[in-house]
Design a protein around this motif. Structure first.
Motif, PDB file in Angstrom:
ATOM      1  N   LEU A  39       7.670   1.802 -21.980  1.00 51.74           N
ATOM      2  CA  LEU A  39       7.517   0.495 -21.351  1.00 51.74           C
ATOM      3  C   LEU A  39       8.211   0.521 -19.998  1.00 51.74           C
ATOM      4  N   VAL A  40       7.660  -0.218 -19.029  1.00 52.49           N
ATOM      5  CA  VAL A  40       8.255  -0.321 -17.697  1.00 52.49           C
ATOM      6  C   VAL A  40       8.618  -1.778 -17.426  1.00 52.49           C
ATOM      7  N   ILE A  41       9.872  -2.006 -17.016  1.00 52.94           N
ATOM      8  CA  ILE A  41      10.291  -3.316 -16.526  1.00 52.94           C
ATOM      9  C   ILE A  41      10.347  -3.204 -15.011  1.00 52.94           C
ATOM     10  N   LEU A  42       9.528  -4.001 -14.320  1.00 47.44           N
ATOM     11  CA  LEU A  42       9.286  -3.797 -12.891  1.00 47.44           C
ATOM     12  C   LEU A  42       9.598  -5.061 -12.102  1.00 47.44           C
ATOM     13  N   ASP A  43      10.545  -4.944 -11.165  1.00 43.34           N
ATOM     14  CA  ASP A  43      10.850  -6.056 -10.259  1.00 43.34           C
ATOM     15  C   ASP A  43       9.785  -6.098  -9.177  1.00 43.34           C
ATOM     16  N   ILE A  44       9.248  -7.293  -8.918  1.00 39.96           N
ATOM     17  CA  ILE A  44       8.207  -7.430  -7.909  1.00 39.96           C
ATOM     18  C   ILE A  44       8.777  -7.335  -6.501  1.00 39.96           C
ATOM     19  N   GLY A  45      10.000  -7.851  -6.290  1.00 39.75           N
ATOM     20  CA  GLY A  45      10.585  -7.899  -4.950  1.00 39.75           C
ATOM     21  C   GLY A  45      11.354  -6.664  -4.560  1.00 39.75           C
ATOM     22  N   LEU A  46      10.768  -5.489  -4.736  1.00 37.90           N
ATOM     23  CA  LEU A  46      11.444  -4.243  -4.370  1.00 37.90           C
ATOM     24  C   LEU A  46      11.367  -4.008  -2.868  1.00 37.90           C
ATOM     25  N   PRO A  47      12.382  -3.348  -2.288  1.00 35.27           N
ATOM     26  CA  PRO A  47      12.302  -2.979  -0.865  1.00 35.27           C
ATOM     27  C   PRO A  47      11.340  -1.817  -0.679  1.00 35.27           C
ATOM     28  N   GLY A  48      10.734  -1.744   0.498  1.00 34.71           N
ATOM     29  CA  GLY A  48       9.810  -0.643   0.769  1.00 34.71           C
ATOM     30  C   GLY A  48       8.528  -0.812  -0.018  1.00 34.71           C
ATOM     31  N   LEU A  49       8.271   0.109  -0.922  1.00 33.13           N
ATOM     32  CA  LEU A  49       7.092   0.028  -1.785  1.00 33.13           C
ATOM     33  C   LEU A  49       7.337  -1.070  -2.819  1.00 33.13           C
ATOM     34  N   ASP A  50       6.680  -2.224  -2.629  1.00 36.35           N
ATOM     35  CA  ASP A  50       7.019  -3.363  -3.483  1.00 36.35           C
ATOM     36  C   ASP A  50       6.408  -3.234  -4.877  1.00 36.35           C
ATOM     37  N   GLY A  51       6.776  -4.193  -5.738  1.00 35.49           N
ATOM     38  CA  GLY A  51       6.351  -4.126  -7.130  1.00 35.49           C
ATOM     39  C   GLY A  51       4.855  -4.201  -7.320  1.00 35.49           C
ATOM     40  N   TRP A  52       4.159  -4.946  -6.447  1.00 32.29           N
ATOM     41  CA  TRP A  52       2.699  -5.043  -6.587  1.00 32.29           C
ATOM     42  C   TRP A  52       2.054  -3.674  -6.383  1.00 32.29           C
ATOM     43  N   ALA A  53       2.532  -2.928  -5.375  1.00 37.96           N
ATOM     44  CA  ALA A  53       1.987  -1.594  -5.114  1.00 37.96           C
ATOM     45  C   ALA A  53       2.317  -0.637  -6.257  1.00 37.96           C
ATOM     46  N   VAL A  54       3.532  -0.748  -6.789  1.00 39.77           N
ATOM     47  CA  VAL A  54       3.921   0.109  -7.915  1.00 39.77           C
ATOM     48  C   VAL A  54       3.065  -0.209  -9.133  1.00 39.77           C
ATOM     49  N   LEU A  55       2.847  -1.499  -9.393  1.00 40.94           N
ATOM     50  CA  LEU A  55       2.023  -1.903 -10.534  1.00 40.94           C
ATOM     51  C   LEU A  55       0.606  -1.358 -10.407  1.00 40.94           C
ATOM     52  N   GLU A  56       0.047  -1.448  -9.213  1.00 42.14           N
ATOM     53  CA  GLU A  56      -1.310  -0.916  -8.998  1.00 42.14           C
ATOM     54  C   GLU A  56      -1.355   0.580  -9.276  1.00 42.14           C
ATOM     55  N   ARG A  57      -0.340   1.300  -8.819  1.00 42.33           N
ATOM     56  CA  ARG A  57      -0.299   2.748  -9.037  1.00 42.33           C
ATOM     57  C   ARG A  57      -0.126   3.079 -10.518  1.00 42.33           C
ATOM     58  N   LEU A  58       0.733   2.311 -11.205  1.00 42.27           N
ATOM     59  CA  LEU A  58       0.936   2.544 -12.636  1.00 42.27           C
ATOM     60  C   LEU A  58      -0.369   2.348 -13.404  1.00 42.27           C
ATOM     61  N   ARG A  59      -1.127   1.325 -13.022  1.00 43.48           N
ATOM     62  CA  ARG A  59      -2.388   1.070 -13.731  1.00 43.48           C
ATOM     63  C   ARG A  59      -3.437   2.137 -13.452  1.00 43.48           C
ATOM     64  N   ASP A  60      -3.322   2.823 -12.312  1.00 46.21           N
ATOM     65  CA  ASP A  60      -4.200   3.959 -12.045  1.00 46.21           C
ATOM     66  C   ASP A  60      -3.845   5.148 -12.922  1.00 46.21           C
ATOM     67  N   LEU A  61      -2.571   5.218 -13.335  1.00 46.56           N
ATOM     68  CA  LEU A  61      -2.072   6.380 -14.060  1.00 46.56           C
ATOM     69  C   LEU A  61      -2.058   6.198 -15.573  1.00 46.56           C
ATOM     70  N   SER A  62      -1.831   4.980 -16.029  1.00 50.08           N
ATOM     71  CA  SER A  62      -1.502   4.807 -17.444  1.00 50.08           C
ATOM     72  C   SER A  62      -1.758   3.370 -17.895  1.00 50.08           C
ATOM     73  N   ASP A  63      -1.835   3.192 -19.222  1.00 48.04           N
ATOM     74  CA  ASP A  63      -1.910   1.857 -19.804  1.00 48.04           C
ATOM     75  C   ASP A  63      -0.568   1.451 -20.401  1.00 48.04           C
ATOM     76  N   VAL A  64       0.519   2.075 -19.957  1.00 51.72           N
ATOM     77  CA  VAL A  64       1.860   1.757 -20.454  1.00 51.72           C
ATOM     78  C   VAL A  64       2.136   0.260 -20.249  1.00 51.72           C
ATOM     79  N   PRO A  65       2.752  -0.420 -21.209  1.00 50.91           N
ATOM     80  CA  PRO A  65       3.071  -1.836 -21.029  1.00 50.91           C
ATOM     81  C   PRO A  65       4.019  -2.044 -19.852  1.00 50.91           C
ATOM     82  N   VAL A  66       3.736  -3.070 -19.048  1.00 52.69           N
ATOM     83  CA  VAL A  66       4.560  -3.395 -17.892  1.00 52.69           C
ATOM     84  C   VAL A  66       5.005  -4.852 -17.989  1.00 52.69           C
ATOM     85  N   LEU A  67       6.325  -5.060 -17.946  1.00 50.81           N
ATOM     86  CA  LEU A  67       6.921  -6.391 -17.913  1.00 50.81           C
ATOM     87  C   LEU A  67       7.439  -6.620 -16.506  1.00 50.81           C
TER      88      LEU A  67
END
Length: 255
Positions: free
Chosen positions: A57-85
Motif C-alpha cells: 500500500l502507498v500513502i501519498l501526500d498530494i502537496g509534494l515539492p517538485g514532482l507533486d502527488g498527482w504526477a506520482v499517482l498517475e505514474r503509480l497507476r501506469d505501473l501497478s494496481d497497488v492501493p493508494v491512500l
C-alpha cells in the motif's frame, strides 16, 4: 527511513510525505500495528522506493515539492494496481473527487486521527488480500459471484445489483461467517463512508437480502409449488443485534 516488519507483519506500507513530523507519526502508528513501513520525502524518491520495496500500500501526500502527488499517482497507476491512500491539506470536494477519479483508493484530509488512519489502512489492505486470495469466482453452491465481470447469480439465476449492492455482497462473501460492523461495511462498500450514516447500511442490506431471496424462517413453506425460490435453500445475511451483519453460506445457514 525504513521500519522492518516482524515475521508476522501485516503488510508493507510506503509513505511518501515531505513533512518529517507527519511521516514519523504515520510510521509510528503503523509500525505499532505490525506493518513494515518505508518513507520517502519527495515524489522521485517515492517512485524509486516503490520499485525497490514493492509495497502492499502507498500513502501519498498530494502537496509534494517538485514532482507533486498527482504526477506520482498517475505514474503509480501506469505501473501497478497497488492501493493508494492520498493525503491532502485541503478539504475541498474537488480534490477528493480528482484523487478518486485519478485512481486513488481512498483519501484522508489533514489533520487526521491515528485511529482513522489505521482503520483506513487496514480496510484497504484487507480488500487487497481478499482480491489476491479469492479466485475469480466465488461459489458456495447457492450464491455465485464472478469478480472479473461483476456477475451475480443465486441458484443459477442471474441477479441484477447496483454497484453499491455488489460491493456490499463482495464484502460479505469475502468475509463469510464473520460479523461486519456498520462502520466496516461503510469502509468496504461506499466510496465516501464519512458522509453516510449507518441507516443507509441497514436499508441497503435489506435490499440486498430481497434480491438474494432471503431465507424464510424455519418451518415456513415456500409459496407456490412448494419448491424453494432462488436463495431460500442457500446462504443468508444475518443481522447480529448490537454488532452488525454476517453472511452465512449454505453450510452455515440455519435450517
Amino acid at each position: 527511513m525504513s521500519v522492518e516488519p516482524s515475521p508476522l507483519a501485516r503488510g508493507r506500507v510506503l509513505v511518501v510525505e515531505d513533512d518529517r513530523d507527519i511521516a514519523l507519526g504515520i510510521s509510528t502508528v503503523l509500525s505499532r500495528d505490525g506493518y513494515g513501513v518505508d518513507t520517502a520525502a519527495d515524489g522521485k524518491l517515492g517512485l524509486r522506493a516503490f520499485h525497490t520495496v514493492r509495497p502492499d500500500l502507498v500513502i501519498l501526500d498530494i502537496g509534494l515539492p517538485g514532482l507533486d502527488g498527482w504526477a506520482v499517482l498517475e505514474r503509480l497507476r501506469d505501473l501497478s494496481d497497488v492501493p493508494v491512500l492520498i493525503l491532502t491539506a485541503h478539504g475541498q470536494e474537488t480534490d477528493k473527487v480528482r484523487g478518486l477519479n485519478s485512481g486513488a483508493d481512498d483519501y484522508l484530509t489533514k489533520p487526521f486521527g491515528n485511529r482513522e488512519l489505521a482503520a483506513r489502512v487496514e480496510a484497504l489492505l484487507r480488500r487487497r488480500r481478499s482480491d489476491r486470495e479469492l479466485a475469480e469466482v466465488y461459489d458456495d453452491g447457492s450464491v455465485q459471484v464472478r469478480f472479473g465481470s461483476h456477475q451475480v447469480s443465486v441458484d443459477g439465476m442471474p441477479v441484477e445489483l447496483t454497484p453499491t449492492e455488489y460491493r456490499l455482497l463482495t464484502a460479505f462473501v469475502r468475509n463469510a461467517g464473520q460479523i461486519l460492523t456498520p462502520d466496516q461495511l461503510l469502509s468496504l462498500a461506499w466510496n465516501d463512508p464519512l458522509g453516510i450514516g449507518p441507516e443507509r447500511v441497514k436499508f441497503t442490506v435489506m435490499r440486498l437480502r430481497r434480491k438474494l431471496g432471503h431465507r424464510p424462517a424455519p418451518g415456513v413453506p415456500a409459496p407456490g409449488s412448494g419448491v424453494p425460490a432462488p436463495g431460500e435453500r442457500g446462504g443468508s445475511i444475518e443481522a447480529v443485534r448490537g454488532f452488525g451483519y454476517r453472511y452465512l453460506p449454505p453450510a452455515q445457514a440455519p435450517r
